[in-house]
Design a protein around this motif. Structure first.
Motif, mmCIF file in Angstrom:
data_model
loop_
_atom_site.group_PDB
_atom_site.id
_atom_site.type_symbol
_atom_site.label_atom_id
_atom_site.label_comp_id
_atom_site.label_asym_id
_atom_site.label_seq_id
_atom_site.Cartn_x
_atom_site.Cartn_y
_atom_site.Cartn_z
ATOM 1 N N SER A 72 -7.028 68.906 30.098
ATOM 2 C CA SER A 72 -6.099 67.881 29.638
ATOM 3 C C SER A 72 -6.680 66.485 29.819
ATOM 4 O O SER A 72 -7.102 66.102 30.903
ATOM 5 C CB SER A 72 -4.780 67.984 30.397
ATOM 6 N N GLU A 73 -6.710 65.770 28.721
ATOM 7 C CA GLU A 73 -7.139 64.376 28.704
ATOM 8 C C GLU A 73 -6.521 63.730 27.481
ATOM 9 O O GLU A 73 -5.934 64.412 26.645
ATOM 10 C CB GLU A 73 -8.668 64.268 28.648
ATOM 11 N N VAL A 74 -6.643 62.436 27.376
ATOM 12 C CA VAL A 74 -6.127 61.729 26.211
ATOM 13 C C VAL A 74 -7.315 61.263 25.392
ATOM 14 O O VAL A 74 -8.259 60.691 25.909
ATOM 15 C CB VAL A 74 -5.257 60.524 26.622
ATOM 16 N N ARG A 75 -7.248 61.537 24.112
ATOM 17 C CA ARG A 75 -8.314 61.163 23.191
ATOM 18 C C ARG A 75 -7.724 60.276 22.100
ATOM 19 O O ARG A 75 -6.651 60.570 21.568
ATOM 20 C CB ARG A 75 -8.900 62.435 22.583
ATOM 21 N N THR A 76 -8.408 59.209 21.760
ATOM 22 C CA THR A 76 -7.968 58.323 20.680
ATOM 23 C C THR A 76 -8.417 58.906 19.347
ATOM 24 O O THR A 76 -9.544 59.362 19.214
ATOM 25 C CB THR A 76 -8.572 56.918 20.853
ATOM 26 N N LEU A 77 -7.514 58.895 18.372
ATOM 27 C CA LEU A 77 -7.829 59.383 17.034
ATOM 28 C C LEU A 77 -7.828 58.240 16.035
ATOM 29 O O LEU A 77 -7.041 57.301 16.158
ATOM 30 C CB LEU A 77 -6.789 60.410 16.555
ATOM 31 N N THR A 78 -8.674 58.349 15.050
ATOM 32 C CA THR A 78 -8.604 57.436 13.914
ATOM 33 C C THR A 78 -7.522 57.968 12.978
ATOM 34 O O THR A 78 -7.090 59.125 13.089
ATOM 35 C CB THR A 78 -9.944 57.372 13.158
ATOM 36 N N ARG A 79 -7.126 57.162 12.024
ATOM 37 C CA ARG A 79 -6.133 57.633 11.036
ATOM 38 C C ARG A 79 -6.701 58.791 10.210
ATOM 39 O O ARG A 79 -5.980 59.705 9.845
ATOM 40 C CB ARG A 79 -5.684 56.486 10.143
ATOM 41 N N GLN A 80 -8.003 58.757 9.930
ATOM 42 C CA GLN A 80 -8.639 59.846 9.189
ATOM 43 C C GLN A 80 -8.586 61.139 10.000
ATOM 44 O O GLN A 80 -8.260 62.200 9.468
ATOM 45 C CB GLN A 80 -10.085 59.496 8.838
ATOM 46 N N GLU A 81 -8.904 61.070 11.283
ATOM 47 C CA GLU A 81 -8.844 62.264 12.127
ATOM 48 C C GLU A 81 -7.418 62.793 12.213
ATOM 49 O O GLU A 81 -7.198 64.005 12.215
ATOM 50 C CB GLU A 81 -9.383 61.950 13.526
ATOM 51 N N TYR A 82 -6.452 61.897 12.263
ATOM 52 C CA TYR A 82 -5.043 62.296 12.272
ATOM 53 C C TYR A 82 -4.699 63.052 10.989
ATOM 54 O O TYR A 82 -4.049 64.103 11.030
ATOM 55 C CB TYR A 82 -4.172 61.050 12.438
ATOM 56 N N ARG A 83 -5.141 62.549 9.841
ATOM 57 C CA ARG A 83 -4.891 63.248 8.569
ATOM 58 C C ARG A 83 -5.559 64.614 8.570
ATOM 59 O O ARG A 83 -4.973 65.600 8.124
ATOM 60 C CB ARG A 83 -5.390 62.401 7.396
ATOM 61 N N TRP A 84 -6.819 64.669 9.041
ATOM 62 C CA TRP A 84 -7.518 65.961 9.117
ATOM 63 C C TRP A 84 -6.723 66.951 9.958
ATOM 64 O O TRP A 84 -6.554 68.102 9.580
ATOM 65 C CB TRP A 84 -8.907 65.791 9.707
ATOM 66 N N LEU A 85 -6.241 66.514 11.102
ATOM 67 C CA LEU A 85 -5.485 67.378 11.998
ATOM 68 C C LEU A 85 -4.256 67.947 11.292
ATOM 69 O O LEU A 85 -4.020 69.153 11.326
ATOM 70 C CB LEU A 85 -5.065 66.597 13.245
ATOM 71 N N LEU A 86 -3.492 67.088 10.631
ATOM 72 C CA LEU A 86 -2.280 67.540 9.951
ATOM 73 C C LEU A 86 -2.570 68.416 8.741
ATOM 74 O O LEU A 86 -1.723 69.191 8.320
ATOM 75 C CB LEU A 86 -1.410 66.349 9.546
ATOM 76 N N GLU A 87 -3.779 68.308 8.192
ATOM 77 C CA GLU A 87 -4.176 69.143 7.057
ATOM 78 C C GLU A 87 -4.814 70.453 7.500
ATOM 79 O O GLU A 87 -5.256 71.245 6.683
ATOM 80 C CB GLU A 87 -5.147 68.369 6.159
ATOM 81 N N GLY A 88 -4.891 70.677 8.813
ATOM 82 C CA GLY A 88 -5.441 71.925 9.326
ATOM 83 C C GLY A 88 -6.940 71.906 9.542
ATOM 84 O O GLY A 88 -7.540 72.943 9.800
ATOM 85 N N LEU A 89 -7.545 70.740 9.425
ATOM 86 C CA LEU A 89 -8.989 70.624 9.612
ATOM 87 C C LEU A 89 -9.316 70.221 11.040
ATOM 88 O O LEU A 89 -8.467 69.710 11.761
ATOM 89 C CB LEU A 89 -9.557 69.579 8.638
ATOM 90 N N SER A 90 -10.556 70.407 11.417
ATOM 91 C CA SER A 90 -11.020 69.995 12.729
ATOM 92 C C SER A 90 -11.153 68.480 12.773
ATOM 93 O O SER A 90 -11.634 67.863 11.812
ATOM 94 C CB SER A 90 -12.369 70.645 13.036
ATOM 95 N N ILE A 91 -10.767 67.875 13.887
ATOM 96 C CA ILE A 91 -10.934 66.430 14.025
ATOM 97 C C ILE A 91 -12.370 66.081 14.394
ATOM 98 O O ILE A 91 -12.742 64.922 14.436
ATOM 99 C CB ILE A 91 -9.969 65.836 15.072
ATOM 100 N N SER A 92 -13.195 67.094 14.617
ATOM 101 C CA SER A 92 -14.593 66.890 14.972
ATOM 102 C C SER A 92 -15.495 67.080 13.761
ATOM 103 O O SER A 92 -16.559 67.677 13.864
ATOM 104 C CB SER A 92 -15.000 67.873 16.066
ATOM 105 N N GLN A 93 -15.068 66.597 12.623
ATOM 106 C CA GLN A 93 -15.875 66.721 11.416
ATOM 107 C C GLN A 93 -17.212 66.033 11.645
ATOM 108 O O GLN A 93 -17.256 64.892 12.097
ATOM 109 C CB GLN A 93 -15.187 66.066 10.221
#
Length: 117
Positions: free
Chosen positions: A84-105
């Motif tokens: 458990s930790e907190v990670r900052t996301l960009t808006r693009q990573e947020y969209r990827w996450l909601l679309e089912g993609l990995s945020i580690s593109q």
């Protein structure tokens, strides 16, 4: 508008598993007590359960807290399940996450330039 996150300045993802039975007060406590962050900040905080098929998002919109809850019909979110930790996301990573993609593109396609013929 309820659920409008366009004015949110930061998006934070809380990695690992969160008890999805927690409501606003429980999620606020995690933000404040575990990570020493301000739940009233202009930020969106994302949490995911053990099954990784549902997420909760919490933010303060100047008049109260908004709790968003998404359950996938099929599949799982590509959620980092490390410690458990907190990670900052960009808006693009947020969209990827909601679309089912990995945020580690490792690479995303760039927009094509308009070619002149």
């Amino acid at each position: 508008m309820l659920g409008d996150i366009s004015r949110v300045q930061k998006i934070y993802l809380v990695t690992g598993r969160t008890d999805m039975r927690k409501g606003v007060n429980g999620l606020m406590a995690i933000i404040r007590d575990t990570y020493q962050m301000d739940p009233y900040a202009n930020a969106l905080y994302l949490f995911c359960g053990r099954k990784r098929d549902r997420i909760k998002a919490l933010y303060f919109d100047k008049t109260g807290f908004v709790l968003l809850y998404k359950i996938l019909d099929q599949g799982r979110f590509q959620w980092p399940c490390n410690a458990s930790e907190v990670r900052t996301l960009t808006r693009q990573e947020y969209r990827w996450l909601l679309e089912g993609l990995s945020i580690s593109q490792t690479k995303a396609f760039k927009h094509a330039r308009k070619k002149e013929f």
